[in-house]
Write a protein that holds these residues in place. Structure first.
Motif, PDB file in Angstrom:
ATOM      1  N   PHE A 226       2.650  13.999 -56.545  1.00 15.70           N
ATOM      2  CA  PHE A 226       2.922  14.958 -55.484  1.00 15.70           C
ATOM      3  C   PHE A 226       3.103  16.354 -56.035  1.00 15.70           C
ATOM      4  CE2 PHE A 226       5.751  17.025 -52.401  1.00 15.70           C
ATOM      5  CZ  PHE A 226       4.849  17.048 -51.366  1.00 15.70           C
ATOM      6  N   PRO A 228       1.656  19.412 -54.415  1.00 15.20           N
ATOM      7  CA  PRO A 228       0.770  19.924 -53.373  1.00 15.20           C
ATOM      8  C   PRO A 228       0.684  21.434 -53.404  1.00 15.20           C
ATOM      9  CG  PRO A 228       2.934  19.558 -52.494  1.00 15.20           C
ATOM     10  CD  PRO A 228       3.034  19.302 -53.958  1.00 15.20           C
ATOM     11  N   GLY A 229      -0.075  21.908 -52.479  1.00 11.39           N
ATOM     12  CA  GLY A 229      -0.007  23.339 -52.198  1.00 11.39           C
ATOM     13  C   GLY A 229      -1.071  24.165 -52.875  1.00 11.39           C
ATOM     14  N   ILE A 230      -0.944  25.432 -52.693  1.00 12.47           N
ATOM     15  CA  ILE A 230      -1.944  26.369 -53.158  1.00 12.47           C
ATOM     16  C   ILE A 230      -1.789  26.618 -54.644  1.00 12.47           C
ATOM     17  CG2 ILE A 230      -2.773  28.724 -52.909  1.00 12.47           C
ATOM     18  CD1 ILE A 230      -1.326  28.555 -50.107  1.00 12.47           C
ATOM     19  N   ASP A 231      -0.531  26.793 -55.014  1.00 11.43           N
ATOM     20  CA  ASP A 231      -0.270  27.243 -56.358  1.00 11.43           C
ATOM     21  C   ASP A 231       0.402  26.127 -57.135  1.00 11.43           C
ATOM     22  OD1 ASP A 231       1.738  29.928 -57.763  1.00 11.43           O
ATOM     23  OD2 ASP A 231       0.316  28.524 -58.640  1.00 11.43           O
ATOM     24  N   SER A 234       4.042  26.398 -59.381  1.00 13.38           N
ATOM     25  CA  SER A 234       5.422  26.157 -58.953  1.00 13.38           C
ATOM     26  C   SER A 234       5.546  24.739 -58.409  1.00 13.38           C
ATOM     27  CB  SER A 234       5.829  27.161 -57.881  1.00 13.38           C
ATOM     28  OG  SER A 234       4.940  27.089 -56.811  1.00 13.38           O
ATOM     29  N   ILE A 236       7.237  21.451 -56.994  1.00 19.44           N
ATOM     30  CA  ILE A 236       8.387  21.183 -56.136  1.00 19.44           C
ATOM     31  C   ILE A 236       9.264  20.129 -56.791  1.00 19.44           C
ATOM     32  CG2 ILE A 236       9.083  20.227 -53.930  1.00 19.44           C
ATOM     33  CD1 ILE A 236       6.470  21.389 -52.836  1.00 19.44           C
ATOM     34  N   LYS A 237      10.544  20.396 -56.817  1.00 16.59           N
ATOM     35  CA  LYS A 237      11.454  19.418 -57.403  1.00 16.59           C
ATOM     36  C   LYS A 237      12.104  18.606 -56.297  1.00 16.59           C
ATOM     37  CE  LYS A 237      12.551  21.682 -61.708  1.00 16.59           C
ATOM     38  NZ  LYS A 237      12.053  23.036 -61.457  1.00 16.59           N
TER      39      LYS A 237
END
Lengths: 597, 142
Positions: A226, A228-231, A234, A236-237
């Protein structure tokens, strides 16, 4: 005996969560509610997909099409209804052949809670202790949705019900997608650790050291999966609670219970019957039934989970109908028989501010859809209001607690009184006792306040006002028991503060301030200026003013502090004071800036 | 409303989280609960903001959801045999064409002091809703 009772009460409180966690649960409930609402809205929109509609249009034969659109039988409108119902029965069969329901158990995919209600300790984990976020790696969009329903023709029950609604819409039937939203139960205040410890004890009888390790492995894998996202830089914790152990052993139990809850659908369908102006319920997947709802009866729906087991993971509280014009509406009472006695209390709307919050949200979705009220809405409103009005006096003592409609004579509060001349609307008979208690309508209760209490509401006693009740109360200052007279609102009138004199002198209380708890408490020729610098500004200008007490803060040790949040001055001085405040704050900012330099 | 924490009238989610949440709302509602729990720990003020401004939150989730993002209907509708689990990352906007209206709106957002490339991404992520885009940009900056 008193001590013991106190003790057991304390014990019970130990198992309940604290205020902060309660607020978190309520907030989470609301947040989940909105996202589920969005999901329903979005799915409903997809049902109108042109490609989907064209494909599904073909699977209804002409004979069934005719049944779904019967002529109005002038002699016997009932015959038209009959035809429509026949048509719908045939549709259920057609859909059953067309779409195959695949249970997640048989597909090798991990069994999950689906859209059923999760217990508080299973919010971030699935029932096997694994993290479910792994599923959201896949994006599933409108095209995938259409393909699943037209090409693969199989999937879970939710999708099946959605497809059924799309099929009916494809042949011009006014069909609604109905969804029962299942956010976690915010009225469940049990501590998580309590349930987990229980789980652990059970688990000790099985052996599970290996599974722990496995779980941790799964957990790590999921974390990796997991991102995800654009960048991607960074990451996710996840603040995972390090506690999967307790979950393993009881999977079989959970599955058995979940099965009970899963008998009842999350999604189903409603069809408008123009002949008798009601919505017909169609559950094409789970029970495969059609239900008619009669006016003037508090009829029971088969779709409402009733027993404790059934409700464990499926608590019918928010039923939303999404129509073909993308409008949405709360239609919960159609599916309940004890809305006020049971369901109302589990909805966040039992809190008045959240009722407004909820209606605002629903209204926004209708606004987004550009949906304006139509005639059908009125008929439905009448039906729902009527059904609610038919709900009778509860049959258990517990159900009176927080009941919005009825109140027991014995439960009338210290600061409440019955309207003069009102009579009881029924009796409640105590079990095993030859005694009954009078039941009143909550609407017949008056809220009572002390003169001080009314003043806080911006009201004062009328001349010759009569009190309704005398209560004994511990005095705030002397800590002695005193009598206090309570009055109802009709014994009071709006408090009109005396005007300020022409040179700006304002009449103050004995502390030299003016009480402004309500806007009406500002003298007519004055204004309230709420700003931290207001006092300073007025002093600087050398004009008469009074500090405004707008509320009180309660602090530890039972001290009450008036909070002075601004000043009251003559209307004519308003501009001058505001200018001065601006000036002072500007020079303050400058000073700060220069200090920093 | 005097909302403690955060500017009133805003929802402080970053673009990445909004995109992710939209995707879940769209296709994988089962993952809502775990994702929301995760978000509410990362954004302690979020619940409060949603409580005081449900419309803005719904707007972020739904306004034009899946409408103007590449990877949806229009572009994908052509390919019948689209892989169901294609993992195209949201946020890549290859060759997006800007209408004059878009240009003007993007210009205005840039004037608020944001980088053009970021503005374009956010603008399309918010489905050309200038107001929501501005809101997102501002909360990003904090």
């Amino acid at each position: 005996p008193v001590d013991q009772r106190d003790k057991s009460k304390k014990q019970r409180n130990l198992n309940l969560v604290q205020k902060e966690e309660r607020q978190f649960r309520l907030g989470f409930h609301q947040m989940h509610l909105l996202t589920l609402l969005s999901h329903g809205y979005q799915r409903n929109k997809w049902l109108n997909n042109k490609k989907l509609q064209t494909k599904l249009n073909n699977i209804i034969p002409n004979s069934v099409f005719d049944l779904l659109h019967p002529e109005k039988d002038e002699e016997m409108p009932l015959r038209s209804t009959r035809k429509l119902l026949d048509g719908l029965t045939k549709c259920i069969k057609i859909w059953d052949k067309y779409y195959e329901v695949v249970d997640s158990n048989t597909t090798g995919r991990i069994k999950t809670y689906g859209l059923y209600m999760r217990p508080w300790d299973k919010i971030s984990f699935g029932l096997d202790g694994a993290c479910d976020i792994q599923h959201c790696r896949f994006s599933f969009n409108e095209t995938d949705f259409v393909q699943k329903l037209t090409k693969f023709r199989k999937g879970n029950r939710d999708l099946g019900a959605q497809g059924f609604v799309a099929m009916l819409r494809a042949v011009g039937v006014n069909a609604r997608l109905v969804m029962s939203l299942q956010p976690p139960d915010f009225t469940n205040l049990k501590k998580i650790s309590a349930t987990q410890e229980k789980g652990k004890q059970e688990e000790n009888s099985h052996s599970s050291t290996n599974t722990d390790k496995q779980n941790e492995k799964i957990f790590e894998d999921n974390l990796l999966a997991f991102q995800p996202g654009i960048d991607n830089s960074s990451t996710i914790k996840f603040p995972f609670k390090n506690n999967f152990a307790s979950k393993m052993s009881t999977i079989d139990d959970i599955l058995a219970e979940l099965n009970e809850s899963e008998k009842f659908p999350i999604f189903w369908c409603e069809v408008w019957n123009k002949f008798n102006k009601t919505w017909i319920t169609v559950d094409p997947i789970n029970f495969k039934i059609i239900e008619q709802h009669r006016f003037n009866s508090n009829g029971k729906s088969k779709l409402e989970p009733i027993t404790k087991k059934q409700q464990k993971y499926n608590m019918l509280r928010y039923v939303i109908g999404f129509d073909r014009k993308l409008g949405c509406k709360d239609i919960t009472p159609r599916y309940t028989t004890q809305f006020f006695a049971k369901v109302f209390k589990k909805r966040c709307t039992r809190i008045p501010e959240l009722e407004t919050w909820y209606t605002k949200s629903i209204k926004y979705l209708n606004h987004l859809a550009g949906r304006t009220p139509i005639k059908i809405d009125k008929y439905e409103e009448q039906y729902l209001d009527n059904k609610l009005s038919l709900e009778g006096i509860p049959d258990s003592l517990q159900d009176f607690q927080g009941h919005p409609k009825f109140v027991l004579e014995t439960n009338i509060g210290q600061d409440e009184a019955l309207k003069p001349g009102c009579s009881n609307c029924g009796f409640f008979r105590l079990k095993n006792k030859n005694k009954s208690i009078k039941v009143y309508l909550r609407d017949d209760l008056l809220k009572l306040r002390s003169p001080r209490g009314w003043f806080m509401e911006g009201r004062t006693l009328k001349k010759g006002a009569k009190y309704s009740k005398v209560v004994h109360k511990k005095s705030f200052t002397t800590r002695e028991i005193e009598d206090e007279r309570l009055y109802s609102i009709d014994q009071t009138e709006l408090y009109v503060p005396p005007l300020a004199s022409s040179n700006g002198e304002i009449q103050t209380n004995s502390y030299g301030n003016i009480d402004v708890y309500k806007p009406t408490m500002i003298p007519l020729n004055c204004v309230l200026i709420e700003h931290g610098l207001a006092t300073k500004a007025a002093r600087f200008l050398n004009i008469p003013f009074a500090g405004a007490v707008t509320s009180f803060t309660f602090e530890k040790g039972r001290t009450v502090k008036p909070s002075i949040t601004g000043i009251v001055v003559l209307r004519d001085y308003k501009e001058a004071v505001c200018e001065m405040i601006d000036g002072i704050s500007y020079s303050q900012e400058r000073e700060e800036y220069e200090e920093k330099q | 409303d005097r909302a403690p924490g955060g500017t009133p009238g805003t929802i402080s989610l970053n673009v990445q989280d909004i995109m992710q949440l939209r995707q879940i709302v769209n296709g994988d509602p089962e993952a809502l609960a775990p994702f929301l729990e995760n978000m509410s720990t990362r954004y302690p003020e979020l619940t409060q903001q949603i409580q005081s401004n449900p419309e803005l939150f719904l707007g972020m989730l739904l306004d034009g959801l899946g409408g103007n993002l590449p990877d949806t209907e229009e572009e994908a509708a052509g390919g019948e045999d689209l892989d169901l689990h294609s993992e195209e990352a949201p946020g890549n906007f290859p060759g997006v064409e800007l209408s004059s209206e878009d240009e003007i709106a993007i210009g205005r957002l840039c004037e608020l002091g944001f980088e053009r490339s970021l503005v374009i991404q956010v603008y399309f992520a918010c489905d050309k809703n200038e107001e929501i885009a501005a809101n997102v940009l501002f909360s990003e900056r904090q």
